[in-house]
Design an enzyme around this catalytic site. Structure first.
Site, PDB file in Angstrom:
ATOM      1  N   ASP A   1       0.808  -1.224   0.000  1.00 11.35           N
ATOM      2  CA  ASP A   1       0.000   0.000   0.000  1.00 11.35           C
ATOM      3  C   ASP A   1       0.834   1.264   0.000  1.00 11.35           C
ATOM      4  O   ASP A   1       0.423   2.280  -0.553  1.00 11.35           O
ATOM      5  CB  ASP A   1      -0.979  -0.007   1.165  1.00 11.35           C
ATOM      6  CG  ASP A   1      -2.090  -1.037   0.956  1.00 11.35           C
ATOM      7  OD1 ASP A   1      -2.850  -0.870  -0.015  1.00 11.35           O
ATOM      8  OD2 ASP A   1      -2.171  -2.009   1.719  1.00 11.35           O
TER       9      ASP A   1
ATOM     10  N   TYR B   1      -9.855  -1.052   2.634  1.00 10.70           N
ATOM     11  CA  TYR B   1      -9.379  -0.988   4.009  1.00 10.70           C
ATOM     12  C   TYR B   1      -9.055   0.435   4.447  1.00 10.70           C
ATOM     13  O   TYR B   1      -8.697   1.261   3.639  1.00 10.70           O
ATOM     14  CB  TYR B   1      -8.070  -1.793   4.164  1.00 10.70           C
ATOM     15  CG  TYR B   1      -8.286  -3.122   4.839  1.00 10.70           C
ATOM     16  CD1 TYR B   1      -8.507  -3.185   6.219  1.00 10.70           C
ATOM     17  CD2 TYR B   1      -8.272  -4.310   4.118  1.00 10.70           C
ATOM     18  CE1 TYR B   1      -8.714  -4.402   6.847  1.00 10.70           C
ATOM     19  CE2 TYR B   1      -8.477  -5.528   4.744  1.00 10.70           C
ATOM     20  CZ  TYR B   1      -8.695  -5.567   6.103  1.00 10.70           C
ATOM     21  OH  TYR B   1      -8.897  -6.759   6.711  1.00 10.70           O
TER      22      TYR B   1
HETATM   23 CO   LIG Z   1      -7.611  -7.725   7.408  1.00  9.48          CO
END
Ligand SMILES: [Co+2]
Ligand SMILES: [Co+2]
Lengths: 685, 685
Positions: free
Chosen positions: A301, A385
């Protein structure tokens, strides 16, 4: 360029970014700007300036530039802002720079119009006239051996929304378009052998309308107000903060987000350096489903998207409470204009419970002192997320990086009655959340009383001597075995719970006057999932840093990011970044300027409780001073209550009672069913 | 006896304790009362009552009594309070009951007058006329093979205080008197071969006078006020609490302190049982110095002294902030009178940061919901150390036991230039703080949707299939391997960090409608130091529970305390408590009423930072619902902010903004040197 009052660690200002882009534009014409960011001052030069900022010239402001030119040509450049000139301009081959939000946003629109995508949607059960209900989370392709790294590619994880406000992760689609960022077109679609059409289940949503429909919100949570009537206890000077003996600089970049520099602790008048630089430097989230093309789901990320680029704009009373100070972040947009993220970083204090307490059982004389912590926070959204990154500073010299995971599981469609084979969990009908790991790499550049440090590994072990032997008659002997890392190769080590293993960053030139041990900061980290993709696997090759919990390298400027500078589409052959820097393992790391890389994190086997939005799961670790301070460094924090034996003997004459007068009993007498004896709450200590 | 409105789990009231003592006195004359405590209702009977409290008769109130009669004779008794009669009266041989505070307090006075102690003090450099400056921390003798367990003994850890307010732990003495509690006399003194006279160093103190002398307190900490203007969000009915879908009973006894019973979570209208009983049931603190008699330093603080008996009286604004509810504790004094600890338990709520958050990167529509936690706390003082025990309840069904260590290191004198041999650390001149462990045993009686539960061990593992094989072409496959504990013998297991091992308490009769997995609570515990005293050592024998991180037994009434009911002076031959209950390991624990015993804790290698008083060190673990709720159970917690894509598209029309209006910016424009751009803090989400 307004650089005179800037700190050399400050991020580039809007005017500096604009100046850089003007210089580059003049020389090279129209380009896409992926990065215009501070090229951090070289440590040797910077250290000299930090030691004597009055007399030593300030390091120059230099911009680090990455652009994509027409035809997908990638250039790395440096621009000297003092002299207004480009000092480096290098064409890269087989490397793809970080993906910007704008590149991501473009994919969905193109998917919706692509005939082959429309065809696959129809096969999945989405009629052609519902293409506006089709969404995609564009990810870098990671690495796909069929496509290599010459062409800039993304993969589109496909979803459907029955209504615009529905959570798409309950409606995954089974195919995966491949997007060419240069052509801005879909060039391929991965279609699984086993087809899994759209499951038309009831939406599951967490938005207010859905909650109201399902019975409404809880009404029994009374407010907790946190106020600081006299203001905060920290001072800001630009981006430098001072709080409770701590002093450091808060930087921010597109890649790592928050970067803390030049961290010192004022020990009775002496500012003692502790860390030169701290950051979350990389992460990888490998997914554990072996079916093609899920092996490509292993997001880096930071390296692929950027914790800075993806950071949220924070707000008062939502992301934190009390008195908050915010810092913004300025980035270039792709076209060379400016994108500003307001409130990218929040800074606030929290009460932190008891700092220390002791009662003498003889006379109940006691002391209670409350703790305070300082939190520097950012929250970033990586598609589904969210990660809240907190840098927590404690009064006693401890630094606690903490990461809170929330947001939404990445999901894939499953057929009715299908077996997940243990690679995932059905969290909602037709929704398979695959097993995955969140592995983070913390870059720690220690400066424990100076740059020359040595790292040791400490293992708690029983004595070797047998029970009943003269050395260990009752068998209770145990100690901490310390192993010095003399060379880089010795430092690649894993966590050992059996020995409660820790790692100590020491200044071996500075022995404690009492303990005789080296001044140190200890890394205490217990959430250290090992990398589960096997040795030789795609992820293992690409995420070399994650092979061990700890690596130590000799400091080198520009060795910042352990999966390499340009992460998208790296093959892992050879493995970039940290494995390169570890070299043959023979470099000395004894009593020199070193960097410790710590990979930690969790393995996440999803459960329905995590869906459709996941309650926060925190991961934490400590950097803790040991044999660093002469003794307890927080005895001068004012206590809430303090009595001594002689004061108790004198009927509490002279006792210090500074307990806050704002705290109250929950129930007044009679108000509570259980106030049997009129407990007044103020007589105990 | 006022029992009608009492809950069967309520501790004995003052009048019940008095009634018990009257009954016993009438039958057996003058005695020393070590214990008069609730004999907990038998589970079979209690469960019936809990299921139908209206029609099923309430279980009888029975007092559990332990007394010492003249001549040191120890009796275990039961008193039926309904019928006012003694139903059990049993003379114990070779067992010593828990030590009371009064027994401890007596030792110091007797030491000061004992001629042999005075002689040793003189040898150590304390003149005879300074015996009022000599102090001792009396500990049970633990076990000393020379003295056995027929005579009730304590060991006196000796210290000196130059002045009454000085921290004695900076002035340890080198000898150790042995005290006979029945004779109330010193019967022996352990004198080391190598003598270490008193070190007359400067005192090191944390009391206000000392801090003022050393430069004074910090003046830069501004107040943080925490207020709950509308009151608390929990309700008390006697000792039963209801908060955020949780409901449970808060008990308290002399031994374990807080005991939580009948814990349920209201899942959309259905009260689902989760745990029948939770407590910290035992602990042991072995010290690692092999020199005689330090092997005797391995306190079982609960079994030998009692977390209830040693508990602190708490106070508002010191031990916690906000709106607090307190519960008192009533105990018998040794002479049969009543000792009340006011505010033995505090109950309060805290803001707990972000509960969940998600932002759609496309349009920045987002939701932010803040979390709340409920804390049930006690703090107890075990001579030098303090332990704050927090039972933290989260809204999402997670229970988090947390222990905060503070107080003062146990210390021993060392000569100038002496080598600690690695068994301890010189934390102050002449002060050797020995290595030690703090190992706690949590007793978990699960009741996951009913009493019939099964425990599994879960290990995260890579697929067995080789990289490149058809089952694992890219090598990324991983899963959670679950191992069922069918018999007690299989359950004795250790933590494995390599596999991020967890343990799951499951109801295998209740499979999740989506995941197909059993309803469970997962034990997630990472601070799991292994017992370092070796197999066959004195501590290993006495602390059988600490040999493994987890044991599971079949439920049996009265199997509460894993080092046995009477812990002082047990030899460990045979090992009492849990090792007995584990038996030959063949008992079935599959789908039946089971108890899970979890030993966790830390190894503490002292450092000067821990002295003279130790900043809090927390140890935490989680009991977390998995495959228990249909989906995320906290979506109905009101958000601070919520916007949906359609609201964003409609210019934020209809957006929910409930962010607290009490939070403020730290600096107003112009007030801060760094308010470059007038960030107002309210525009981001
Ligand atoms: Co997770
Ligand atoms: Co300790």
């Amino acid at each position: 360029m307004g650089g005179t009052e800037l700190h050399p660690f400050d991020p580039l200002t809007v005017s500096e970014i604009e100046a850089t882009i003007n210089i580059v534009k003049k020389a090279h014409g129209e380009l896409f700007y992926n990065v215009v960011s501070l090229h951090e001052p070289r440590k040797a030069e910077m250290t000299k300036w930090l030691e004597d900022p009055v007399n030593v010239p300030k390091p120059a402001r230099i911009a680090d530039v990455v652009v994509i030119a027409p035809g997908g040509k990638v250039y790395d450049g440096l621009v000297d802002l003092q002299h207004g000139k480009i000092t480096k301009w290098e064409l890269l081959k087989g490397l793809q720079p970080i993906i910007t939000m704008e590149e991501l946003i473009a994919v969905e629109h193109i998917c919706r119009k692509d005939p082959k995508v429309i065809e696959q949607c129809e096969i999945s059960g989405v009629p052609k006239d519902e293409m506006h209900k089709v969404y995609c989370d564009p990810w870098t392709i990671g690495y796909d051996e069929r496509h290599g790294n010459e062409v800039r590619l993304q993969q589109a994880l496909m979803y459907y929304r029955p209504n615009p406000d529905d959570c798409q992760y309950a409606f995954p689609l089974d195919f995966c378009p491949i997007y060419d960022a240069d052509k801005q077109a879909i060039i391929d679609i991965d279609i699984p052998k086993v087809r899994r059409p759209l499951r038309k289940v009831d939406p599951i949503n967490y938005h207010p309308a859905a909650i109201e429909k399902a019975g409404g919100y809880r009404t029994d949570i009374k407010p907790i107000n946190i106020t600081q009537p006299e203001g905060v206890s920290f001072k800001m000077s630009g981006r430098q903060i001072e709080w409770q003996n701590w002093k450091f600089h808060i930087g921010f970049n597109y890649r790592e987000g928050i970067v803390l520099n030049d961290i010192s602790y004022n020990d009775k008048g002496t500012a003692r350096p502790v860390f030169y630089r701290l950051s979350l430097a990389e992460m990888v989230v490998p997914y554990g489903n072996p079916e093609h093309p899920h092996q490509r789901k292993h997001a880096f990320d930071l390296g692929e998207y950027g914790a800075g680029y993806m950071t949220n704009s924070l707000s008062l009373g939502c992301d934190c409470k009390g008195s908050i100070h915010y810092l913004d972040a300025d980035f270039p947009a792709r076209d060379g204009s400016i994108r500003t993220i307001k409130n990218a970083v929040c800074i606030h204090e929290e009460d932190a419970g008891i700092l220390f307490k002791h009662t003498d059982f003889r006379d109940e004389s006691s002391i209670v002192t409350r703790a305070r912590k300082l939190v520097i926070q950012q929250v970033f959204t990586a598609a589904n997320y969210e990660y809240a990154i907190q840098w927590i500073f404690h009064q006693d010299g401890t630094i606690q990086p903490e990461i809170k995971l929330t947001g939404i599981l990445n999901t894939y469609v499953m057929n009715e009655g299908e077996d997940t084979n243990g690679w995932g969990t059905q969290v909602y009908p037709g929704v398979n959340a695959h097993n995955h790991q969140h592995l983070f790499c913390l870059r720690v550049d220690p400066n424990i009383d100076g740059p020359n440090n040595t790292v040791f590994m400490a293992d708690a072990l029983p004595s070797d001597a047998a029970v009943g032997s003269p050395e260990n008659p009752y068998g209770n002997a145990f100690y901490a075995k310390r192993t010095k890392f003399s060379k880089t190769g010795e430092s690649a080590t894993d966590y050992n719970a059996d020995t409660s293993r820790t790692w100590e960053m020491c200044n071996t030139n500075k022995l404690h006057p009492y303990s005789g041990k080296a001044a140190s900061y200890k890394l205490i980290s217990r959430e250290v999932a090992r990398l589960l993709p096997k040795e030789g696997s795609l992820v293992w090759k690409r995420a070399g840093f994650a092979r061990h919990a700890v690596h130590v390298t000799k400091y080198s400027d520009d060795q910042l990011w352990p999966a390499g500078r340009h992460v998208p589409q790296t093959s892992g052959e050879p493995s970039a970044g940290l494995p390169e820097w570890m070299g043959d393992g023979s470099e000395s790391i004894d009593n020199t300027d070193v960097v410790l890389w710590h990979t930690f994190g969790v393995t996440h086997i999803p459960a329905p409780e995590d869906f459709p939005v996941m309650p926060v799961e925190p991961i934490t670790l400590l950097l803790k001073p040991r044999n660093f301070f002469t003794n307890n460094p927080v005895m001068d924090v004012p206590p809430s209550f303090a009595s001594t034996p002689s004061q108790v003997a004198a009927n509490n004459n002279g006792v210090l009672d500074a307990a806050d007068k704002v705290s109250k009993l929950a129930f007044r007498n009679g108000e509570s069913c259980c106030a049997v004896n009129g407990t007044n709450g103020v007589n105990g200590h």
